[in-house]
Design a protein around this motif. Structure first.
Motif, PDB file in Angstrom:
ATOM      1  N   GLN A  97      -3.300   1.670  -6.546  1.00  0.00           N
ATOM      2  CA  GLN A  97      -2.055   2.446  -6.564  1.00  0.00           C
ATOM      3  C   GLN A  97      -1.234   2.122  -7.811  1.00  0.00           C
ATOM      4  O   GLN A  97      -0.628   3.012  -8.416  1.00  0.00           O
ATOM      5  CB  GLN A  97      -1.248   2.164  -5.309  1.00  0.00           C
ATOM      6  CG  GLN A  97      -1.884   2.686  -4.034  1.00  0.00           C
ATOM      7  CD  GLN A  97      -1.021   2.424  -2.805  1.00  0.00           C
ATOM      8  OE1 GLN A  97       0.109   1.943  -2.922  1.00  0.00           O
ATOM      9  NE2 GLN A  97      -1.561   2.729  -1.637  1.00  0.00           N
ATOM     10  N   ASP A 100      -2.833   3.994 -10.640  1.00  0.00           N
ATOM     11  CA  ASP A 100      -2.641   5.441 -10.509  1.00  0.00           C
ATOM     12  C   ASP A 100      -1.226   5.867 -10.889  1.00  0.00           C
ATOM     13  O   ASP A 100      -1.026   6.888 -11.550  1.00  0.00           O
ATOM     14  CB  ASP A 100      -2.927   5.884  -9.073  1.00  0.00           C
ATOM     15  CG  ASP A 100      -4.413   5.923  -8.750  1.00  0.00           C
ATOM     16  OD1 ASP A 100      -5.225   5.891  -9.697  1.00  0.00           O
ATOM     17  OD2 ASP A 100      -4.759   5.981  -7.543  1.00  0.00           O
ATOM     18  N   LYS A 101      -0.239   5.069 -10.484  1.00  0.00           N
ATOM     19  CA  LYS A 101       1.158   5.498 -10.618  1.00  0.00           C
ATOM     20  C   LYS A 101       1.858   4.965 -11.865  1.00  0.00           C
ATOM     21  O   LYS A 101       2.831   5.559 -12.325  1.00  0.00           O
ATOM     22  CB  LYS A 101       1.943   5.069  -9.373  1.00  0.00           C
ATOM     23  CG  LYS A 101       1.468   5.762  -8.110  1.00  0.00           C
ATOM     24  CD  LYS A 101       2.287   5.341  -6.894  1.00  0.00           C
ATOM     25  CE  LYS A 101       1.802   6.060  -5.632  1.00  0.00           C
ATOM     26  NZ  LYS A 101       2.596   5.685  -4.426  1.00  0.00           N
ATOM     27  N   GLU A 102       1.375   3.842 -12.422  1.00  0.00           N
ATOM     28  CA  GLU A 102       2.124   3.194 -13.500  1.00  0.00           C
ATOM     29  C   GLU A 102       1.346   3.057 -14.803  1.00  0.00           C
ATOM     30  O   GLU A 102       1.864   2.463 -15.759  1.00  0.00           O
ATOM     31  CB  GLU A 102       2.578   1.796 -13.053  1.00  0.00           C
ATOM     32  CG  GLU A 102       3.562   1.795 -11.894  1.00  0.00           C
ATOM     33  CD  GLU A 102       4.907   2.404 -12.276  1.00  0.00           C
ATOM     34  OE1 GLU A 102       5.348   2.212 -13.435  1.00  0.00           O
ATOM     35  OE2 GLU A 102       5.509   3.071 -11.416  1.00  0.00           O
TER      36      GLU A 102
END
Length: 480
Positions: A97, A100-102
């Motif tokens: 995660q 994916d997000k940062e």
């Protein structure tokens, strides 16, 4: 932000001069003494915030010379300190995660997790083009080490393994002395350590059928990661996971990348050609030997053979001892001048003398003393690292800013093959422990022999059972 050979500073200066023809005042002048421009900082994400992360994050952040922009840990207890220090950094429990997000917000990743999760996290980071600092040992398996070494080249990222002794002055000094022939033609190397200093050779909670409630702060499934499913027990964490085959790599994995690194680079060792071992036995009762397959043994002696580039030396014999076992002393060398450090040491035996040193290659001594005395030794040929062992993380940070090709002390090109060699010892240990029941009772131990290694193809050629320890199967959807 992506660093290239042409820094952002030079780009801005060059563009402004071309457009206006005026002189640019250097940023350090505008910002005052010690000022670091935001664009000169490396943005770093940390996966794993406890244990060695306490050192890795602190020294990479370097009192704010660089940025910690994202944090990840499966245990909120371990991450509490750095969540408090970096409250603006997004926090995740799952590294997938985080990526994916940062991913757009950082250029580099520090990995300070248990051994069994190093490889999948490092590979995922490199596939995103992120520079990687990974704790030692680089991986849990031999195959993983080979794949990370190749991936670092493929994705052209700056890498460093966390064996900080490779940045020490004495490591470079010993490398020069050995290669300059100070002790002649080296034919034998011994390394030893006091590890394990956590329980090994014991019956595990899994084997006893014990379990405990999972603490609210821990995502146990994520902590297990690639490892087979088992119930939670406090005996595994923190740190004590090192003694369990599913998660750690034992005393050898913990300290081998420190002690073995010095001779590995000094002698320019390649893949070993053979390995054999013996391990400490455990008895549960009178003449009743216990076999605790879930846990590393209490002690071991591992013997590797390497090809030699020295025409005067047919092959190099390299031995490792852990659990308090030590090598024999050559004649005429006092015990108290060799076994001086509680952590362990190393010994090079050559045709003209013997070199002994401590952890990280510290405090090298030459024997016989009357021969070497005050004789001037060659200076280290490789450049010394600013901050020495404490500069290991910042050396990587600065190399990341320079870009792929910048020198680091323990890039995956260096630390990958070293890790493969270290893990050969565990392959031999697990083969040694393998048993088959005999008709009429008792066991046979077919793996208790010299194992022959085809390094190029990562294969034991004379005992196929051992090859399962080259590459393990991941649980669930984890991939490399």
């Amino acid at each position: 932000m992506k660093f290239t050979a042409l820094s952002r500073r030079k780009f801005i200066q060059g563009s402004a001069l071309a457009a206006a023809g005026f002189t640019i005042v250097p940023r350090h002048v505008l910002g005052g003494s010690g000022f670091t421009a935001p664009s000169d900082k490396l943005n770093i994400a940390a996966v794993g915030c406890g244990g060695k992360a306490d050192v890795n994050i602190r020294l990479a952040y370097n009192n704010g010379s660089d940025n910690m922009v994202a944090l990840c840990d499966v245990d909120d207890r371990q991450s509490k300190k750095f969540r408090g220090q970096f409250p603006k950094a997004p926090y995740f429990k799952d590294y997938r995660q985080l990526f994916d997000k940062e991913a757009k917000n950082f250029e580099a990743v520090i990995i300070s997790t248990p051994d069994h999760m190093h490889a999948p996290i490092a590979m995922a980071a490199m596939q995103l083009g992120k520079h990687v600092y990974c704790e030692k040992p680089l991986t849990h398996d031999i195959y993983e080490a080979r794949m990370l070494t190749e991936a670092a080249r493929k994705y052209k990222v700056v890498t460093q393994m966390g064996n900080q002794g490779s940045s020490g002055d004495d490591t470079r000094k010993i490398e020069t002395w050995i290669q300059k022939g100070v002790i002649g033609h080296v034919h034998t190397v011994n390394c030893w350590t006091n590890r394990p200093v956590w329980p090994q050779g014991v019956r595990s909670p899994k084997d006893k059928g014990e379990s405990q409630p999972v603490p609210a702060e821990v995502d146990w499934d994520l902590w297990l990661g690639t490892a087979p499913l088992r119930d939670y027990h406090e005996a595994y964490m923190p740190t004590r996971w090192r003694g369990y085959w599913d998660f750690g790599t034992g005393a050898l994995g913990d300290m081998g990348c420190h002690f073995m690194d010095v001779p590995f680079r000094a002698l320019k060792l390649k893949y070993p050609t053979s390995v054999e071992c013996s391990v400490g036995s455990v008895y549960s009762d009178f003449f009743k030997e216990a076999f605790y397959d879930d846990v590393c043994p209490p002690s071991s002696a591992i013997h590797l053979t390497f090809p030699s580039d020295d025409k005067k030396v047919k092959e190099i014999k390299f031995s490792w001892y852990d659990g308090g076992i030590r090598p024999p002393l050559p004649e005429g060398i006092p015990y108290e001048k060799v076994f001086t450090n509680i952590d362990g040491g190393m010994m090079f035996i050559g045709s003209k003398g013997i070199l002994v040193a401590e952890l990280f290659g510290n405090n090298p001594r030459l024997f016989p003393e009357e021969k070497f005395g005050d004789k001037k030794m060659p200076e280290a040929e490789k450049p010394l690292v600013e901050g020495k062992t404490d500069g290991h993380q910042q050396q990587w940070v600065k190399a990341c800013k320079q870009g792929y090709g910048a020198y680091t002390s323990s890039s995956f090109d260096e630390s990958g093959p070293l890790t493969e060699t270290v893990l050969m010892g565990n392959l031999a240990t697990r083969s040694y422990l393998y048993r088959e029941p005999k008709t009429g009772g008792g066991f046979s131990f077919p793996g208790r022999k010299q194992l022959l290694w085809d390094g190029a193809n990562m294969k034991i050629t004379n005992f196929d059972y051992a090859n399962q320890f080259v590459r393990r199967q991941y649980r669930g959807s984890y991939t490399l």
